[in-house]
Design a protein around this motif. Structure first.
Motif, PDB file in Angstrom:
ATOM      1  N   TRP A 147       0.838  -1.182   0.000  1.00  0.00           N
ATOM      2  CA  TRP A 147       0.000   0.000   0.000  1.00  0.00           C
ATOM      3  C   TRP A 147       0.884   1.245   0.000  1.00  0.00           C
ATOM      4  O   TRP A 147       1.906   1.293   0.696  1.00  0.00           O
ATOM      5  CB  TRP A 147      -0.910   0.026   1.224  1.00  0.00           C
ATOM      6  N   PHE A 148       0.427   2.198  -0.755  1.00  0.00           N
ATOM      7  CA  PHE A 148       1.037   3.520  -0.785  1.00  0.00           C
ATOM      8  C   PHE A 148      -0.072   4.534  -0.568  1.00  0.00           C
ATOM      9  O   PHE A 148      -1.251   4.213  -0.694  1.00  0.00           O
ATOM     10  CB  PHE A 148       1.730   3.764  -2.131  1.00  0.00           C
ATOM     11  N   ARG A 149       0.295   5.751  -0.233  1.00  0.00           N
ATOM     12  CA  ARG A 149      -0.723   6.783  -0.066  1.00  0.00           C
ATOM     13  C   ARG A 149      -0.207   8.117  -0.578  1.00  0.00           C
ATOM     14  O   ARG A 149       1.004   8.354  -0.624  1.00  0.00           O
ATOM     15  CB  ARG A 149      -1.153   6.909   1.392  1.00  0.00           C
ATOM     16  N   GLN A 150      -1.157   8.947  -0.956  1.00  0.00           N
ATOM     17  CA  GLN A 150      -0.806  10.261  -1.461  1.00  0.00           C
ATOM     18  C   GLN A 150      -1.802  11.284  -0.958  1.00  0.00           C
ATOM     19  O   GLN A 150      -3.000  11.183  -1.227  1.00  0.00           O
ATOM     20  CB  GLN A 150      -0.765  10.277  -2.990  1.00  0.00           C
ATOM     21  N   ALA A 151      -1.291  12.226  -0.202  1.00  0.00           N
ATOM     22  CA  ALA A 151      -2.112  13.316   0.310  1.00  0.00           C
ATOM     23  C   ALA A 151      -2.068  14.477  -0.686  1.00  0.00           C
ATOM     24  O   ALA A 151      -1.115  14.588  -1.464  1.00  0.00           O
ATOM     25  CB  ALA A 151      -1.589  13.765   1.671  1.00  0.00           C
ATOM     26  N   PRO A 152      -3.070  15.328  -0.663  1.00  0.00           N
ATOM     27  CA  PRO A 152      -3.087  16.469  -1.592  1.00  0.00           C
ATOM     28  C   PRO A 152      -1.821  17.314  -1.469  1.00  0.00           C
ATOM     29  O   PRO A 152      -1.406  17.674  -0.362  1.00  0.00           O
ATOM     30  CB  PRO A 152      -4.318  17.258  -1.148  1.00  0.00           C
ATOM     31  N   GLY A 153      -1.196  17.579  -2.610  1.00  0.00           N
ATOM     32  CA  GLY A 153      -0.006  18.411  -2.630  1.00  0.00           C
ATOM     33  C   GLY A 153       1.265  17.722  -2.200  1.00  0.00           C
ATOM     34  O   GLY A 153       2.313  18.357  -2.094  1.00  0.00           O
ATOM     35  N   LYS A 154       1.175  16.409  -1.935  1.00  0.00           N
ATOM     36  CA  LYS A 154       2.358  15.667  -1.500  1.00  0.00           C
ATOM     37  C   LYS A 154       2.648  14.526  -2.454  1.00  0.00           C
ATOM     38  O   LYS A 154       1.802  14.107  -3.224  1.00  0.00           O
ATOM     39  CB  LYS A 154       2.153  15.132  -0.080  1.00  0.00           C
ATOM     40  N   GLU A 155       3.872  14.026  -2.356  1.00  0.00           N
ATOM     41  CA  GLU A 155       4.254  12.897  -3.186  1.00  0.00           C
ATOM     42  C   GLU A 155       3.688  11.598  -2.604  1.00  0.00           C
ATOM     43  O   GLU A 155       3.420  11.503  -1.406  1.00  0.00           O
ATOM     44  CB  GLU A 155       5.777  12.807  -3.275  1.00  0.00           C
ATOM     45  N   ARG A 156       3.546  10.610  -3.466  1.00  0.00           N
ATOM     46  CA  ARG A 156       3.100   9.306  -3.011  1.00  0.00           C
ATOM     47  C   ARG A 156       4.150   8.716  -2.088  1.00  0.00           C
ATOM     48  O   ARG A 156       5.347   8.775  -2.374  1.00  0.00           O
ATOM     49  CB  ARG A 156       2.862   8.389  -4.198  1.00  0.00           C
ATOM     50  N   GLU A 157       3.714   8.124  -0.995  1.00  0.00           N
ATOM     51  CA  GLU A 157       4.657   7.542  -0.052  1.00  0.00           C
ATOM     52  C   GLU A 157       4.286   6.107   0.284  1.00  0.00           C
ATOM     53  O   GLU A 157       3.131   5.706   0.235  1.00  0.00           O
ATOM     54  CB  GLU A 157       4.703   8.367   1.245  1.00  0.00           C
ATOM     55  N   PHE A 158       5.304   5.363   0.638  1.00  0.00           N
ATOM     56  CA  PHE A 158       5.154   3.961   1.008  1.00  0.00           C
ATOM     57  C   PHE A 158       4.459   3.844   2.351  1.00  0.00           C
ATOM     58  O   PHE A 158       4.725   4.609   3.272  1.00  0.00           O
ATOM     59  CB  PHE A 158       6.537   3.311   1.063  1.00  0.00           C
ATOM     60  N   VAL A 159       3.556   2.854   2.461  1.00  0.00           N
ATOM     61  CA  VAL A 159       2.876   2.594   3.727  1.00  0.00           C
ATOM     62  C   VAL A 159       3.287   1.234   4.296  1.00  0.00           C
ATOM     63  O   VAL A 159       3.754   1.143   5.428  1.00  0.00           O
ATOM     64  CB  VAL A 159       1.344   2.650   3.555  1.00  0.00           C
TER      65      VAL A 159
END
Length: 118
Positions: free
Chosen positions: A35-47
């Motif tokens: 799973w990865f996640r991406q918040a508004p205005g941020k880069e996708r990050e590893f979860v």
């Protein structure tokens, strides 16, 4: 190969959600699903990521102790149990699969939105 993510929603701080990601159209199970996640205005990050057949897991420091990744081999599905959610966990969550033991993930599902409000 398709990855179908589900389970997102809106919760209050401290709440829980369980995300699912089902893989279909593949003859063999992915060696890794994550799973990865991406918040508004941020880069996708590893979860988090889980490997076959060992079932070993790796988590981002930001979710350790709160998130648990598990898998159902028979259904080629992974589950991300998210507890003690914080507003900073708000993001679109994406599941991914790979037939390799390392490197980038070649297969991605659509995002499922998780919103945590205080």
């Amino acid at each position: 190969v398709q990855l179908q993510a589900s389970g997102g929603g809106s919760v209050l701080t401290g709440g829980s959600l369980r995300l699912s990601c089902a893989a279909s159209g593949c003859t063999f199970s992915f060696y890794r699903m994550g799973w990865f996640r991406q918040a508004p205005g941020k880069e996708r990050e590893f979860v988090a990521v889980i490997s076959w057949p060992t079932g070993s897991t790796v988590y981002a420091d930001s979710v350790k102790g709160r998130f648990t990744l598990s898998r159902d081999n028979a259904k080629n599905t992974v589950f991300l149990q998210m507890n003690s959610l914080k507003p900073e966990d708000t993001a679109a969550y994406y599941c991914a699969g790979s037939y390799s033991t390392m490197g980038t993930f070649a297969y991605w599902g659509q995002g499922t939105q998780v919103t945590v409000s205080s």
